[in-house]
Enzyme design. Structure first.
Site, PDB file in Angstrom:
ATOM      1  N   LYS A  41       0.786  -1.378   0.047  1.00  0.00           N
ATOM      2  CA  LYS A  41      -0.093   0.025  -0.137  1.00  0.00           C
ATOM      3  C   LYS A  41       0.950   1.290  -0.020  1.00  0.00           C
ATOM      4  O   LYS A  41       0.672   2.196  -0.861  1.00  0.00           O
ATOM      5  CB  LYS A  41      -0.698   0.100   1.382  1.00  0.00           C
ATOM      6  CG  LYS A  41      -1.898  -1.228   1.305  1.00  0.00           C
ATOM      7  CD  LYS A  41      -2.640  -1.185   2.396  1.00  0.00           C
ATOM      8  CE  LYS A  41      -2.198  -1.309   3.755  1.00  0.00           C
ATOM      9  NZ  LYS A  41      -1.368  -2.560   4.296  1.00  0.00           N
ATOM     10  N   ARG A  43     -10.273   0.857   7.775  1.00  0.00           N
ATOM     11  CA  ARG A  43      -9.806  -0.451   8.165  1.00  0.00           C
ATOM     12  C   ARG A  43     -10.842  -1.368   8.766  1.00  0.00           C
ATOM     13  O   ARG A  43     -10.514  -2.585   9.297  1.00  0.00           O
ATOM     14  CB  ARG A  43      -8.665  -0.538   9.218  1.00  0.00           C
ATOM     15  CG  ARG A  43      -7.135  -0.735   8.603  1.00  0.00           C
ATOM     16  CD  ARG A  43      -6.431  -0.328   9.890  1.00  0.00           C
ATOM     17  NE  ARG A  43      -5.304  -1.154   9.838  1.00  0.00           N
ATOM     18  CZ  ARG A  43      -3.945  -0.895   9.095  1.00  0.00           C
ATOM     19  NH1 ARG A  43      -4.003   0.363   8.461  1.00  0.00           N
ATOM     20  NH2 ARG A  43      -3.129  -1.560   9.229  1.00  0.00           N
ATOM     21  N   ARG A  90      11.877  -5.200   5.164  1.00  0.00           N
ATOM     22  CA  ARG A  90      11.542  -3.511   4.880  1.00  0.00           C
ATOM     23  C   ARG A  90      12.441  -2.718   5.689  1.00  0.00           C
ATOM     24  O   ARG A  90      12.485  -2.920   6.827  1.00  0.00           O
ATOM     25  CB  ARG A  90      10.026  -3.341   5.150  1.00  0.00           C
ATOM     26  CG  ARG A  90       9.617  -1.917   5.321  1.00  0.00           C
ATOM     27  CD  ARG A  90       8.244  -1.569   5.184  1.00  0.00           C
ATOM     28  NE  ARG A  90       7.416  -2.282   6.388  1.00  0.00           N
ATOM     29  CZ  ARG A  90       6.138  -2.362   6.557  1.00  0.00           C
ATOM     30  NH1 ARG A  90       5.466  -2.121   5.661  1.00  0.00           N
ATOM     31  NH2 ARG A  90       5.829  -3.122   7.612  1.00  0.00           N
ATOM     32  N   ARG A 128      10.765  -0.542  11.350  1.00  0.00           N
ATOM     33  CA  ARG A 128       9.553  -0.326  12.207  1.00  0.00           C
ATOM     34  C   ARG A 128       9.383  -1.299  13.371  1.00  0.00           C
ATOM     35  O   ARG A 128       9.893  -2.465  13.299  1.00  0.00           O
ATOM     36  CB  ARG A 128       8.442  -0.399  11.246  1.00  0.00           C
ATOM     37  CG  ARG A 128       7.788   0.699  10.700  1.00  0.00           C
ATOM     38  CD  ARG A 128       6.687   0.577   9.730  1.00  0.00           C
ATOM     39  NE  ARG A 128       5.388  -0.108  10.114  1.00  0.00           N
ATOM     40  CZ  ARG A 128       4.459  -0.112   9.447  1.00  0.00           C
ATOM     41  NH1 ARG A 128       4.280  -0.012   8.277  1.00  0.00           N
ATOM     42  NH2 ARG A 128       3.490  -0.742   9.798  1.00  0.00           N
ATOM     43  N   ARG A 132      -1.248  -8.658  13.134  1.00  0.00           N
ATOM     44  CA  ARG A 132      -1.989  -7.696  12.227  1.00  0.00           C
ATOM     45  C   ARG A 132      -2.286  -8.303  10.877  1.00  0.00           C
ATOM     46  O   ARG A 132      -3.491  -7.608  10.645  1.00  0.00           O
ATOM     47  CB  ARG A 132      -0.482  -6.747  11.714  1.00  0.00           C
ATOM     48  CG  ARG A 132      -0.127  -5.711  12.721  1.00  0.00           C
ATOM     49  CD  ARG A 132       1.507  -5.450  12.605  1.00  0.00           C
ATOM     50  NE  ARG A 132       1.431  -4.693  11.053  1.00  0.00           N
ATOM     51  CZ  ARG A 132       2.690  -4.600  10.454  1.00  0.00           C
ATOM     52  NH1 ARG A 132       3.969  -5.142  11.369  1.00  0.00           N
ATOM     53  NH2 ARG A 132       2.898  -4.139   9.353  1.00  0.00           N
TER      54      ARG A 132
HETATM   55  P1  AP5 Z   1       4.699  -1.703   2.027  1.00  0.00           P
HETATM   56  O1  AP5 Z   1       4.499  -0.775   0.813  1.00  0.00           O
HETATM   57  O2  AP5 Z   1       5.421  -0.894   3.049  1.00  0.00           O
HETATM   58  O3  AP5 Z   1       3.271  -2.565   2.435  1.00  0.00           O
HETATM   59  P2  AP5 Z   1       2.228  -1.840   3.146  1.00  0.00           P
HETATM   60  O4  AP5 Z   1       0.970  -2.364   2.447  1.00  0.00           O
HETATM   61  O5  AP5 Z   1       2.081  -0.426   3.502  1.00  0.00           O
HETATM   62  O6  AP5 Z   1       2.424  -2.542   4.584  1.00  0.00           O
HETATM   63  P3  AP5 Z   1       2.250  -2.003   5.954  1.00  0.00           P
HETATM   64  O7  AP5 Z   1       3.021  -2.852   6.851  1.00  0.00           O
HETATM   65  O8  AP5 Z   1       2.457  -0.363   6.253  1.00  0.00           O
HETATM   66  O9  AP5 Z   1       0.683  -2.222   6.352  1.00  0.00           O
HETATM   67  P4  AP5 Z   1      -0.136  -2.095   7.763  1.00  0.00           P
HETATM   68  O10 AP5 Z   1      -1.303  -2.018   7.210  1.00  0.00           O
HETATM   69  O11 AP5 Z   1       0.178  -3.295   8.501  1.00  0.00           O
HETATM   70  O12 AP5 Z   1       0.528  -0.859   8.366  1.00  0.00           O
HETATM   71  P5  AP5 Z   1       0.107   0.550   8.883  1.00  0.00           P
HETATM   72  O13 AP5 Z   1       1.392   1.467   8.737  1.00  0.00           O
HETATM   73  O14 AP5 Z   1      -1.026   1.310   7.800  1.00  0.00           O
HETATM   74  O15 AP5 Z   1       5.515  -2.907   1.351  1.00  0.00           O
HETATM   75  C1  AP5 Z   1       6.079  -3.830   2.357  1.00  0.00           C
HETATM   76  C2  AP5 Z   1       7.583  -4.214   1.788  1.00  0.00           C
HETATM   77  O16 AP5 Z   1       7.506  -5.013   0.792  1.00  0.00           O
HETATM   78  C3  AP5 Z   1       8.344  -3.025   1.501  1.00  0.00           C
HETATM   79  O17 AP5 Z   1       9.820  -3.077   1.916  1.00  0.00           O
HETATM   80  C4  AP5 Z   1       8.382  -3.132  -0.181  1.00  0.00           C
HETATM   81  O18 AP5 Z   1       9.583  -2.503  -0.658  1.00  0.00           O
HETATM   82  C5  AP5 Z   1       8.165  -4.408  -0.375  1.00  0.00           C
HETATM   83  N1  AP5 Z   1       7.067  -4.509  -1.553  1.00  0.00           N
HETATM   84  C6  AP5 Z   1       6.196  -3.787  -1.958  1.00  0.00           C
HETATM   85  N2  AP5 Z   1       5.399  -4.198  -2.882  1.00  0.00           N
HETATM   86  C7  AP5 Z   1       6.236  -5.427  -3.481  1.00  0.00           C
HETATM   87  C8  AP5 Z   1       6.025  -6.129  -4.556  1.00  0.00           C
HETATM   88  N3  AP5 Z   1       5.009  -5.995  -5.237  1.00  0.00           N
HETATM   89  N4  AP5 Z   1       6.893  -7.205  -4.577  1.00  0.00           N
HETATM   90  C9  AP5 Z   1       7.940  -7.419  -3.656  1.00  0.00           C
HETATM   91  N5  AP5 Z   1       8.075  -6.612  -2.712  1.00  0.00           N
HETATM   92  C10 AP5 Z   1       7.300  -5.610  -2.468  1.00  0.00           C
HETATM   93  O19 AP5 Z   1      -0.602   0.448  10.004  1.00  0.00           O
HETATM   94  C11 AP5 Z   1       0.207   0.362  11.187  1.00  0.00           C
HETATM   95  C12 AP5 Z   1      -0.642   0.005  12.558  1.00  0.00           C
HETATM   96  O20 AP5 Z   1      -1.308   1.430  12.795  1.00  0.00           O
HETATM   97  C13 AP5 Z   1      -1.955  -0.800  12.548  1.00  0.00           C
HETATM   98  O21 AP5 Z   1      -1.335  -2.276  12.635  1.00  0.00           O
HETATM   99  C14 AP5 Z   1      -2.834  -0.127  13.599  1.00  0.00           C
HETATM  100  O22 AP5 Z   1      -2.532  -0.591  14.848  1.00  0.00           O
HETATM  101  C15 AP5 Z   1      -2.546   1.181  13.337  1.00  0.00           C
HETATM  102  N6  AP5 Z   1      -3.554   1.696  12.304  1.00  0.00           N
HETATM  103  C16 AP5 Z   1      -3.131   2.345  11.212  1.00  0.00           C
HETATM  104  N7  AP5 Z   1      -4.375   2.810  10.617  1.00  0.00           N
HETATM  105  C17 AP5 Z   1      -5.500   2.471  11.193  1.00  0.00           C
HETATM  106  C18 AP5 Z   1      -6.953   2.521  11.270  1.00  0.00           C
HETATM  107  N8  AP5 Z   1      -7.425   2.994  10.074  1.00  0.00           N
HETATM  108  N9  AP5 Z   1      -7.647   2.132  12.171  1.00  0.00           N
HETATM  109  C19 AP5 Z   1      -7.131   1.555  13.237  1.00  0.00           C
HETATM  110  N10 AP5 Z   1      -5.786   1.240  13.421  1.00  0.00           N
HETATM  111  C20 AP5 Z   1      -4.942   1.715  12.588  1.00  0.00           C
HETATM  112 MG    MG Z   2       2.409   0.937   4.868  1.00  0.00          MG
END
Ligand code: AP5
Ligand code: MG
Length: 216
Positions: A14, A89, A128, A162, A173
């Protein structure tokens, strides 16, 4: 004005794709995860709460997240449109987002689901890292900096990983995604705005697929 949602489990790509769409379409990435990490770094009361919740791999309360997004979309940089990364979410967040946009006479254009197999996600997340200065994202294997140890974007040599990218937290997660977030996919499918992209393809190919869907 273009308003998009990127949906997918942790590590689906994402953030990676949102940053590319930001450049391609001149619309801003709104990552609720990044906003919460900034709150943690600032040491605020919200940050204290977010740290405990994120470290456990659980979700923050819906009302708090909805307030964060409704305040954020008022900022001038959202005037052209925005890409929601990590919000909504839950079903309650999805409904709150609709009400928020509706109140402004706006609507979502597309909800892009990045489809991935769970086994790939732990490898993606454990490899990552990001530039400590400008936040550019990398991966040990899939997206290393062009010059090892030097950020492609700003030249910094400092990187960070992270706190919630441990194997145990990733499992929690993924469970939160399965139980609370995946059930909102039918909500958007019924509205006819859900599009699916093969998130297992390489990063450039995923971008190409998304751009094709948006331009087509
Ligand atoms: P990356 O692009 O970083 O993946 P991502 O989908 O952004 O993954 P996240 O871990 O950030 O998602 P998340 O939803 O768990 O975390 P968030 O920060 O939103 O890609 C991952 C890796 O793979 C990278 O190294 C990249 O280079 C590689 N990659 C990407 N695409 C690739 C491909 N096609 N092929 C190969 N490699 C690839 O949320 C964190 C926490 O915040 C949550 O757990 C929760 O506690 C809280 N939170 C956030 N938003 C909310 C909400 N709306 N409601 C409640 N709690 C929330
Ligand atoms: Mg992310």
């Amino acid at each position: 004005m273009r308003i998009l949602v990127l949906l997918g489990p942790p590590g689906a790509g994402k953030g990676t794709q949102a940053k590319r769409l930001e450049k391609a379409y001149g619309i801003v990435q709104l990552s609720t995860g990044d906003m919460l990490r900034a709150a943690v770094a600032s040491g605020s009361a919200l940050g204290q709460q977010a740290k405990d919740v994120m470290d456990a791999g659980r979700l923050m309360p819906d009302d708090i997240m909805t307030k964060i997004i409704s305040d954020r979309v008022e900022q001038p940089d959202c005037a052209n449109g925005f890409i929601l990364d990590g919000f909504p979410r839950t079903r309650a967040q999805a409904e709150a987002l609709d009400a928020l946009l509706d109140g402004k006479g706006l609507a979502l254009d597309k909800v892009i689901e990045l489809k991935v197999v769970e086994q790939a996600l732990v490898e993606r997340i454990s490899g990552r890292f990001a530039c400590a200065n400008c936040g550019a994202g990398y991966h040990d294997t899939f997206q290393p900096p062009k010059t090892p140890g030097v950020c492609d974007v700003c030249g910094s040599t400092e990187f960070k990983r992270r706190a919630d990218d441990t194997a145990e937290t990733v499992r929690a997660r993924l469970a939160a995604y399965r139980e609370q977030t995946a059930p909102i996919l039918p909500y958007y499918r019924d509205k006819g705005i859900l599009v699916e992209v093969d998130g297992m393809a390489d990063i450039d190919e995923v971008t190409r697929q998304i751009e094709q869907l948006l331009n087509g």
